[in-house]
Design a protein around this motif. Sequence first.
Motif, short mmCIF file in Angstrom:
data_model
loop_
_atom_site.label_atom_id
_atom_site.label_comp_id
_atom_site.label_asym_id
_atom_site.label_seq_id
_atom_site.Cartn_x
_atom_site.Cartn_y
_atom_site.Cartn_z
N UNK A 139 2.80 -10.67 -0.19
CA UNK A 139 2.83 -12.07 -0.58
C UNK A 139 4.24 -12.51 -0.98
N UNK A 140 5.07 -11.57 -1.41
CA UNK A 140 6.48 -11.83 -1.69
C UNK A 140 7.24 -10.52 -1.55
N UNK A 141 8.55 -10.59 -1.59
CA UNK A 141 9.41 -9.45 -1.24
C UNK A 141 9.13 -8.18 -2.04
N UNK A 142 8.89 -8.29 -3.32
CA UNK A 142 8.73 -7.10 -4.14
C UNK A 142 7.26 -6.70 -4.37
N UNK A 143 6.33 -7.38 -3.70
CA UNK A 143 4.90 -7.07 -3.86
C UNK A 143 4.54 -5.81 -3.08
N UNK A 144 3.48 -5.15 -3.54
CA UNK A 144 2.95 -4.01 -2.80
C UNK A 144 2.21 -4.52 -1.57
N UNK A 145 2.24 -3.78 -0.46
CA UNK A 145 1.50 -4.20 0.73
C UNK A 145 0.00 -4.27 0.46
N UNK A 146 -0.64 -5.30 1.00
CA UNK A 146 -2.06 -5.53 0.79
C UNK A 146 -2.71 -5.69 2.17
#
Length: 83
Positions: free
Chosen positions: A32-39
Motif C-alpha cells: 500500500x506504500x513503500x515501507x509496508x509489508x507485502x500483502x
Amino acid sequence: MMSENAINGALTKCIVWFYDGNSRTFYSRDKSHKSAKPNMALGIRRLEKMLLETFKGKWETAIIYVNKNNGEEIAKYKKGVRV
C-alpha cells in the motif's frame, strides 16, 4: 513496464488471454506504500479490479497464480466470471 525488482517481489501474477489472440502477464502490486509489508490479498484485489474494470470485455480467460515456478493457481476467470 515494471522493474525487475518489482516483478521478482510480486507475490502473484495474472496471465490474461485477450479476444484478439494476444496474451500478457501482469504482476501484482502488493504494497500500500513503500515501507509496508507485502500483502497478497491486496495484490489479488488489484489484479481482479484490473480484469473486471480496466480490461472489461477485452479478455476471454485469465488465471491468477502464485509468482513462483510452477506456482499454485489461485483463481480462474472466463469471460468476466470467476470459475
